[in-house]
Design an enzyme around this catalytic site. Structure first.
Site, PDB file in Angstrom:
ATOM      1  CG  ASP A  74       5.818   9.689 -22.979  1.00 24.67           C
ATOM      2  OD1 ASP A  74       6.601  10.556 -23.398  1.00 24.67           O
ATOM      3  OD2 ASP A  74       6.094   8.468 -23.002  1.00 24.67           O
ATOM      4  CD  GLU A  96      11.982   9.034 -24.159  1.00 24.87           C
ATOM      5  OE1 GLU A  96      13.167   8.723 -24.319  1.00 24.87           O
ATOM      6  OE2 GLU A  96      11.350   8.757 -23.097  1.00 24.87           O
TER       7      GLU A  96
HETATM    8 ZN   LIG Z   1      12.780  10.918 -20.534  1.00 24.60          ZN
END
Ligand SMILES: [Zn+2]
Length: 420
Positions: free
Chosen positions: A80, A173
């Site tokens: 992401d 993340e």
């Molecule tokens: Zn990163």
């Protein structure tokens, strides 16, 4: 395919994670990149690869015959990107033989300048990659993805002798959920590196200890004309709390290993007020002291204004992974040695934040972080160089070689060049 070609291919697949979402992954678009990588790994000849329903990709490169007993090493990057500056198509721009000076970013009016990023001067002569100034580039962390993919391809193409190598690409993340659904068993490594740092050569294993603090203040509201010794103005008590904190311990005033109290939110009126902080410190001892300071403030103000006026809630967020990594410093020493073998200066820097690696380390997978070659993450000035990415990829390959060197060996004798 080299790292640059891969990066250019991956950044146009937009994968912003979504903080508001409660689903896993937080945005379905991350599957598109996961399946793309699945296909590529399969085409390379890596058949042990799967994408699970939570959008985690796990792949394994089986060891070279005779190297089965080597330590099982893993590499992790995230699929992401942040959602800011990511609401329309990403158009990467390549600047060959960059001159190290001010660089207008497309027609956006934004200028990438050495004033803002002093390291730009050192990138002169390199191939610089930026966005067009209206979006992020997405090198965070698609550079990490590209470097791990290129590493895998080179291990196979160049028939580099290697032990068991695990690869994982994780969703979410950027919203702090990358480690939440990580399946350690499916990953199957003894330890790993996240490839999600900045400049090439960066080796990070010390992050903050982190918690949130919330003070809720209940006031006593009476007519101001007859309030003497009766009124407790909650908003004023909130500002009193802040004035009781040591001065100069805010993010603005601190760097390196210095911790802070960061006021994130303050609102209220006479009747009720809320004041929130995040607390950060590398030292476990100082971290505990900071929490104690807050508890003392709560106590003192309740003594002054009456029981139940102030109530403090402390919520732990993450811990410094150095506690875990100190038990396996070969991870750091080998990363330094790998850098030196590639002509890259190793840079050991404390992280003024947290990483997925910190959470994974406490779950049982020691996991320092390595640089990708990127800079200026999370905004329209994000940039990276082809040379930086290739260097970062070479460091990964050297690590694979270091952990395969002299196999088989019992795990108690992991290679540690510093000890030699
Ligand atoms: Zn990163």
């Amino acid at each position: 395919m080299d790292c640059t070609q891969r990066l250019l291919k991956y950044v146009v697949i937009r994968t912003p994670s979504d903080e508001e979402s409660t689903s896993v992954p937080s945005s379905a678009c991350q599957f598109e990149l996961a399946w793309q990588l699945h296909r590529e790994l399969f085409t390379m000849g890596i058949t042990d690869v799967k994408v699970d329903t939570d959008c985690y990709l796990y792949a394994h490169i089986p060891p070279t015959p005779g190297y089965e007993q080597c330590p099982k090493i893993g590499f992790i990057a995230h699929l992401d990107t942040v959602s800011d500056f990511c609401d329309h198509r990403i158009t990467p721009v390549i600047h060959e033989d960059y001159n190290g000076r001010e660089l207008p970013l497309g027609d956006s009016g934004r200028v990438l300048s050495p004033e803002m990023f002093p390291h730009l001067k050192d990138l002169a002569g390199r191939t610089l990659i930026t966005g067009d100034g209206t979006t992020i580039l997405g090198a965070d962390d698609k550079a990490g993805v590209a470097e791990i993919m290129t590493m895998a391809e080179r291990i196979l193409e160049e028939e580099i002798p290697h032990g068991p190598v695990s690869i994982a690409f994780t969703p979410d993340e950027e919203i702090g959920m990358g480690a939440s659904h990580f399946n350690l068993e499916a990953f199957g490594a003894d330890f790993a590196y996240t490839v999600d740092g900045d400049t090439e050569g960066e080796i990070q294993y010390e992050n903050f200890n982190a918690c949130k603090a919330e003070f809720v203040i209940r006031g006593v509201n009476v007519h101001p004309g007859s309030a003497k010794d009766i009124m407790v103005n909650a908003a004023l008590v909130a500002s009193e709390i802040n004035s009781m904190l040591p001065a100069g311990e805010t993010p603005r005033d601190t760097e390196g290993y210095e911790g802070f109290y960061h006021l994130t939110d303050m609102h209220g009126d006479v009747a009720e007020a809320v004041i929130r902080y995040i607390i950060r410190d590398h030292s476990a001892e100082h971290f505990a002291e900071r929490k104690e300071v807050l508890r003392r403030i709560e106590k003192e103000l309740n003594k002054k204004y009456g029981r139940g006026t102030v109530s403090l809630t402390l919520t732990d967020q993450y811990l410094n992974m150095s506690e875990i990594i100190s038990g396996c410093m070969h991870l750091i020493h080998n990363a330094e040695e790998a850098c030196r073998r590639c002509g890259v200066t190793p840079l050991i820097l404390p992280i003024r934040g947290g990483t997925d690696g910190a959470q994974l380390s406490f779950k049982g997978l020691p996991c320092p972080n390595l640089g990708t070659g990127g800079h200026g993450y999370h905004g329209p000035y994000e940039h990276i160089t082809s040379e930086g990415m290739e260097a970062a990829c070479s460091v990964l390959l050297e690590l694979v070689k270091l952990y395969a060197n002299g196999c088989p060996r019992p795990t108690a004798e992991l290679p540690d060049p510093a000890a030699q």
